[in-house]
Design a protein around this motif. Structure first.
Motif, PDB file in Angstrom:
ATOM      1  N   ASP A  41      26.836  34.330  35.062  1.00  0.00           N
ATOM      2  CA  ASP A  41      26.931  35.663  35.680  1.00  0.00           C
ATOM      3  C   ASP A  41      26.500  35.681  37.153  1.00  0.00           C
ATOM      4  OD1 ASP A  41      28.060  37.180  33.588  1.00  0.00           O
ATOM      5  OD2 ASP A  41      26.124  37.266  32.563  1.00  0.00           O
ATOM      6  N   PRO A  42      27.212  34.939  37.996  1.00  0.00           N
ATOM      7  CA  PRO A  42      26.854  34.888  39.419  1.00  0.00           C
ATOM      8  C   PRO A  42      26.982  36.233  40.118  1.00  0.00           C
ATOM      9  CG  PRO A  42      29.020  33.903  39.054  1.00  0.00           C
ATOM     10  CD  PRO A  42      28.415  34.139  37.703  1.00  0.00           C
ATOM     11  N   GLN A  43      27.804  37.137  39.593  1.00  0.00           N
ATOM     12  CA  GLN A  43      28.026  38.431  40.246  1.00  0.00           C
ATOM     13  C   GLN A  43      26.759  39.279  40.306  1.00  0.00           C
ATOM     14  OE1 GLN A  43      28.873  37.658  37.211  1.00  0.00           O
ATOM     15  NE2 GLN A  43      29.036  39.404  35.832  1.00  0.00           N
ATOM     16  N   HIS A  44      25.754  38.934  39.504  1.00  0.00           N
ATOM     17  CA  HIS A  44      24.486  39.679  39.514  1.00  0.00           C
ATOM     18  C   HIS A  44      23.418  38.985  40.352  1.00  0.00           C
ATOM     19  CE1 HIS A  44      26.415  42.083  36.557  1.00  0.00           C
ATOM     20  NE2 HIS A  44      26.219  41.282  35.531  1.00  0.00           N
ATOM     21  N   GLN A  45      23.802  37.904  41.041  1.00  0.00           N
ATOM     22  CA  GLN A  45      22.817  37.091  41.753  1.00  0.00           C
ATOM     23  C   GLN A  45      22.831  37.302  43.267  1.00  0.00           C
ATOM     24  OE1 GLN A  45      23.115  32.969  40.361  1.00  0.00           O
ATOM     25  NE2 GLN A  45      23.661  33.723  38.323  1.00  0.00           N
ATOM     26  N   PHE A  46      23.597  38.276  43.731  1.00  0.00           N
ATOM     27  CA  PHE A  46      23.616  38.607  45.161  1.00  0.00           C
ATOM     28  C   PHE A  46      23.908  40.090  45.313  1.00  0.00           C
ATOM     29  CE2 PHE A  46      27.783  36.999  43.883  1.00  0.00           C
ATOM     30  CZ  PHE A  46      28.620  38.026  44.262  1.00  0.00           C
ATOM     31  N   LYS A  47      23.519  40.655  46.444  1.00  0.00           N
ATOM     32  CA  LYS A  47      23.809  42.057  46.730  1.00  0.00           C
ATOM     33  C   LYS A  47      25.216  42.162  47.302  1.00  0.00           C
ATOM     34  CE  LYS A  47      19.039  43.416  47.124  1.00  0.00           C
ATOM     35  NZ  LYS A  47      18.026  44.218  47.818  1.00  0.00           N
ATOM     36  N   SER A  48      25.826  43.323  47.120  1.00  0.00           N
ATOM     37  CA  SER A  48      27.237  43.439  47.514  1.00  0.00           C
ATOM     38  C   SER A  48      27.585  44.847  47.967  1.00  0.00           C
ATOM     39  CB  SER A  48      28.142  43.036  46.332  1.00  0.00           C
ATOM     40  OG  SER A  48      27.884  43.882  45.214  1.00  0.00           O
ATOM     41  N   ILE A  49      28.723  44.933  48.638  1.00  0.00           N
ATOM     42  CA  ILE A  49      29.369  46.204  48.973  1.00  0.00           C
ATOM     43  C   ILE A  49      30.797  46.093  48.463  1.00  0.00           C
ATOM     44  CG2 ILE A  49      30.154  47.703  50.855  1.00  0.00           C
ATOM     45  CD1 ILE A  49      27.764  46.630  52.486  1.00  0.00           C
ATOM     46  N   HIS A  50      31.271  47.127  47.778  1.00  0.00           N
ATOM     47  CA  HIS A  50      32.578  47.079  47.120  1.00  0.00           C
ATOM     48  C   HIS A  50      33.547  48.005  47.849  1.00  0.00           C
ATOM     49  CE1 HIS A  50      34.538  46.682  42.842  1.00  0.00           C
ATOM     50  NE2 HIS A  50      35.100  45.904  43.751  1.00  0.00           N
ATOM     51  N   ILE A  51      34.733  47.515  48.172  1.00  0.00           N
ATOM     52  CA  ILE A  51      35.672  48.287  49.000  1.00  0.00           C
ATOM     53  C   ILE A  51      37.050  48.360  48.341  1.00  0.00           C
ATOM     54  CG2 ILE A  51      36.796  48.435  51.257  1.00  0.00           C
ATOM     55  CD1 ILE A  51      34.316  47.024  52.382  1.00  0.00           C
ATOM     56  N   ALA A  52      37.510  49.582  48.122  1.00  0.00           N
ATOM     57  CA  ALA A  52      38.837  49.824  47.543  1.00  0.00           C
ATOM     58  C   ALA A  52      39.629  50.734  48.479  1.00  0.00           C
ATOM     59  CB  ALA A  52      38.705  50.455  46.156  1.00  0.00           C
ATOM     60  N   ALA A 140      27.302  40.315  50.092  1.00  0.00           N
ATOM     61  CA  ALA A 140      28.720  39.931  50.048  1.00  0.00           C
ATOM     62  C   ALA A 140      29.568  41.194  50.106  1.00  0.00           C
ATOM     63  CB  ALA A 140      29.037  39.138  48.784  1.00  0.00           C
ATOM     64  N   ILE A 141      30.552  41.179  50.981  1.00  0.00           N
ATOM     65  CA  ILE A 141      31.514  42.286  51.084  1.00  0.00           C
ATOM     66  C   ILE A 141      32.697  41.912  50.193  1.00  0.00           C
ATOM     67  CG2 ILE A 141      32.765  43.792  52.653  1.00  0.00           C
ATOM     68  CD1 ILE A 141      29.723  43.460  53.305  1.00  0.00           C
ATOM     69  N   ILE A 142      32.941  42.715  49.183  1.00  0.00           N
ATOM     70  CA  ILE A 142      33.946  42.382  48.164  1.00  0.00           C
ATOM     71  C   ILE A 142      35.093  43.389  48.228  1.00  0.00           C
ATOM     72  CG2 ILE A 142      34.375  41.981  45.722  1.00  0.00           C
ATOM     73  CD1 ILE A 142      32.295  40.048  46.867  1.00  0.00           C
ATOM     74  N   GLU A 143      36.266  42.904  48.592  1.00  0.00           N
ATOM     75  CA  GLU A 143      37.457  43.765  48.647  1.00  0.00           C
ATOM     76  C   GLU A 143      38.186  43.730  47.304  1.00  0.00           C
ATOM     77  OE1 GLU A 143      41.833  44.123  50.848  1.00  0.00           O
ATOM     78  OE2 GLU A 143      40.667  42.281  51.013  1.00  0.00           O
ATOM     79  N   VAL A 144      38.498  44.906  46.797  1.00  0.00           N
ATOM     80  CA  VAL A 144      39.290  45.035  45.573  1.00  0.00           C
ATOM     81  C   VAL A 144      40.670  44.426  45.801  1.00  0.00           C
ATOM     82  CG1 VAL A 144      40.516  46.771  44.198  1.00  0.00           C
ATOM     83  CG2 VAL A 144      38.085  47.066  44.689  1.00  0.00           C
ATOM     84  N   GLY A 145      41.229  43.811  44.768  1.00  0.00           N
ATOM     85  CA  GLY A 145      42.583  43.285  44.873  1.00  0.00           C
ATOM     86  C   GLY A 145      43.609  44.385  44.691  1.00  0.00           C
ATOM     87  N   LEU A 146      43.515  45.090  43.554  1.00  0.00           N
ATOM     88  CA  LEU A 146      44.513  46.110  43.226  1.00  0.00           C
ATOM     89  C   LEU A 146      43.829  47.189  42.396  1.00  0.00           C
ATOM     90  CD1 LEU A 146      48.097  45.181  42.063  1.00  0.00           C
ATOM     91  CD2 LEU A 146      46.957  47.214  41.224  1.00  0.00           C
ATOM     92  N   GLY A 147      43.942  48.442  42.824  1.00  0.00           N
ATOM     93  CA  GLY A 147      43.338  49.525  42.059  1.00  0.00           C
ATOM     94  C   GLY A 147      41.838  49.563  42.243  1.00  0.00           C
ATOM     95  N   GLY A 148      41.110  49.415  41.146  1.00  0.00           N
ATOM     96  CA  GLY A 148      39.658  49.479  41.193  1.00  0.00           C
ATOM     97  C   GLY A 148      39.057  49.405  39.808  1.00  0.00           C
ATOM     98  N   ARG A 149      39.415  50.354  38.978  1.00  0.00           N
ATOM     99  CA  ARG A 149      38.834  50.463  37.639  1.00  0.00           C
ATOM    100  C   ARG A 149      38.983  49.166  36.850  1.00  0.00           C
ATOM    101  NH1 ARG A 149      40.752  52.240  32.459  1.00  0.00           N
ATOM    102  NH2 ARG A 149      42.855  52.399  33.333  1.00  0.00           N
ATOM    103  N   LEU A 150      40.175  48.599  36.848  1.00  0.00           N
ATOM    104  CA  LEU A 150      40.438  47.387  36.070  1.00  0.00           C
ATOM    105  C   LEU A 150      40.578  46.148  36.948  1.00  0.00           C
ATOM    106  CD1 LEU A 150      42.997  48.846  33.491  1.00  0.00           C
ATOM    107  CD2 LEU A 150      40.554  48.427  33.175  1.00  0.00           C
ATOM    108  N   ASP A 151      40.206  46.273  38.215  1.00  0.00           N
ATOM    109  CA  ASP A 151      40.293  45.121  39.105  1.00  0.00           C
ATOM    110  C   ASP A 151      39.222  44.106  38.740  1.00  0.00           C
ATOM    111  OD1 ASP A 151      41.549  44.178  41.798  1.00  0.00           O
ATOM    112  OD2 ASP A 151      39.389  43.851  42.026  1.00  0.00           O
ATOM    113  N   SER A 152      39.559  42.827  38.866  1.00  0.00           N
ATOM    114  CA  SER A 152      38.629  41.765  38.485  1.00  0.00           C
ATOM    115  C   SER A 152      37.308  41.827  39.236  1.00  0.00           C
ATOM    116  CB  SER A 152      39.273  40.395  38.729  1.00  0.00           C
ATOM    117  OG  SER A 152      40.457  40.268  37.988  1.00  0.00           O
ATOM    118  N   THR A 153      37.321  42.392  40.446  1.00  0.00           N
ATOM    119  CA  THR A 153      36.079  42.473  41.214  1.00  0.00           C
ATOM    120  C   THR A 153      35.123  43.522  40.654  1.00  0.00           C
ATOM    121  OG1 THR A 153      37.003  44.118  42.756  1.00  0.00           O
ATOM    122  CG2 THR A 153      37.255  41.782  43.357  1.00  0.00           C
TER     123      THR A 153
END
Length: 428
Positions: A41-52, A140-153
């Motif tokens: 679960d690396p996604q919980h090991q850094f702080k992030s900003i999520h952009i859609a 980490a600045i994380i850009e959504v691929g497609l949509g948001g709700r069901l996006d892998s990010t």
């Protein structure tokens, strides 16, 4: 496998949305959750900003990454798709992920890849998260691929969520109305996590406010917080004068991002920065201004009203949907030129019947097809364009179309390449 063999394996083995379209989109987060679980679960090991958002999320991501980077934070940046090199998707402080990491990651996960059969995007997201965790990024600045709700990010819990705007795109997946599309994008809003919406749009404003209220997420509409006092575009740079509507704070911004449309994205970024400053992130005002003036240099952003050469003025822009093309055409209205030459092509799942009427009829067109299965046939595109009063010829490859445009262009003309990431990428 070496790096090149690894890429070939990924392209052949995994369905890739950018190449094949909706068939590559997985309508749940199961695969991403499973991949991340196997990696600890690396996604919980850094702080992030999520952009859609429909448009502007890439530019916004790069601007925020530049600001954190300039402020001295070790900054991860995940975006998609890439233009020239797969590794553009995953960067730390502007540097692309090493080829050795990509090869070793895929080798390590090969048994899982073959049993789980994730999409290309799902695997890429897991790769980015693992890299950021191992490298211990500050943010980490994380850009959504497609949509948001069901996006892998959408397996992260960020410090802040940003939604740039809503327009018609990927309707076969996200819905046929703006509120339906907005509802998917609003899926990145998390309980108690502040959210910035860059642009107020009456049709969808309540979608965001209702979702934010339900989750107790403070919401900010950036274009209600900033008033544009000045807007100039000259010498390849955008100059903005913005005043905060609540405290009267004045900012003069010089940015190396050249599209007039960046104004909306910049307001979203400034509102995001204010929230982050209040949360304790050290982002001094001068650092923010310096970063915004050197976004391309700091992060490697390309393809946004990018001036490639002059005599004739040659511009690349990855605008590809209704809102994106509208912004590009509005930018052209500020330009002085003798004649306009447009090299363009689209993918099959775009509603070109809604996009083509937006283009100027006085231009000469060079219709072409990117070398991907999802690309729309150039002759079919030319025929559809002719029905909307657009005149030009079709070419079997992007390079042939671009060369023809350059040959026909006078030194006082403009050559614009747009319509798809893949058209711009092949010209590059």
């Amino acid at each position: 496998m070496n790096y090149q063999e690894t890429l070939e394996y990924l392209y052949e083995r995994l369905p890739m949305f950018t190449r094949v379209g909706a068939s590559a989109f997985k309508k749940d987060l199961h695969n991403t959750i499973e991949l991340c679980k196997q990696l600890g679960d690396p996604q919980h090991q850094f702080k992030s900003i999520h952009i859609a958002g429909t448009n502007g999320k890439g530019s916004t991501s790069h601007m925020l990454a530049a600001i954190f980077q300039q402020a001295g934070y070790k900054t991860g940046l995940y975006t998609s798709p890439h233009l020239l090199d797969f590794r553009e998707r995953i960067r730390i402080n502007g540097e692309m992920v090493p080829t050795t990491f990509v090869a070793e990651f895929v080798e390590q996960l090969k048994p899982t890849i073959e049993s789980l059969e994730p999409s290309f995007f799902e695997l890429t997201v897991a790769m980015a998260f693992q890299y950021f965790a191992l490298e211990q990024v500050d943010i980490a600045i994380i850009e959504v691929g497609l949509g948001g709700r069901l996006d892998s990010t959408n397996v992260i819990t960020p410090e802040l969520s940003v939604i740039t705007n809503i327009s018609y795109d990927h309707m076969q997946i996200l819905g046929n109305t703006l509120p339906e599309i907005a509802s998917e994008k609003a899926g990145i809003i998390k309980s108690g996590v502040p959210v910035v919406v860059s642009e107020t749009q009456s049709e969808v404003e309540s979608v965001f406010t209702d979702k934010a209220k339900t989750l107790g997420a403070p919401i900010h509409f950036a274009d209600q917080e900033w008033i544009v006092q000045q807007s100039e575009f000259a010498e390849g740079r955008l100059k903005l004068g913005l005043q905060h509507s609540h405290n009267g704070d004045l900012k003069t911004i010089h940015t190396d991002l050249t599209g007039q449309y960046q104004m909306k994205n910049i307001m979203g970024v400034l509102s995001a920065v204010k929230i982050l400053q209040h949360a304790g992130w050290e982002l001094p005002e001068q650092t923010v201004m310096t970063a915004l003036s050197h976004v391309k240099k700091l992060t490697g952003l390309r393809g946004r009203w990018e001036i490639i050469s002059r005599d004739p003025l040659t511009i690349f822009d990855v605008g590809h949907n209704q809102a994106g093309i509208t912004e590009v055409v509005q930018q052209l209205e500020h330009m002085v030129y003798r004649h306009l030459h447009i090299v363009t092509g689209f993918v099959k799942d775009k509603e070109v019947s809604k996009v083509l009427p937006l283009f100027p009829s006085a231009a000469t067109y060079y219709f072409c097809k990117a070398q991907i299965p999802r690309a729309m046939d150039e002759k079919e595109l030319a025929e559809a364009a002719h029905q909307h009063g657009l005149r030009g010829h079709d070419y079997p490859t992007v390079q042939q179309a671009f060369q023809a445009a350059k040959q026909h262009a006078h030194k006082d003309d403009i050559v614009l390449v747009c319509g798809s990431f893949f058209i711009v990428a092949e010209v590059m």
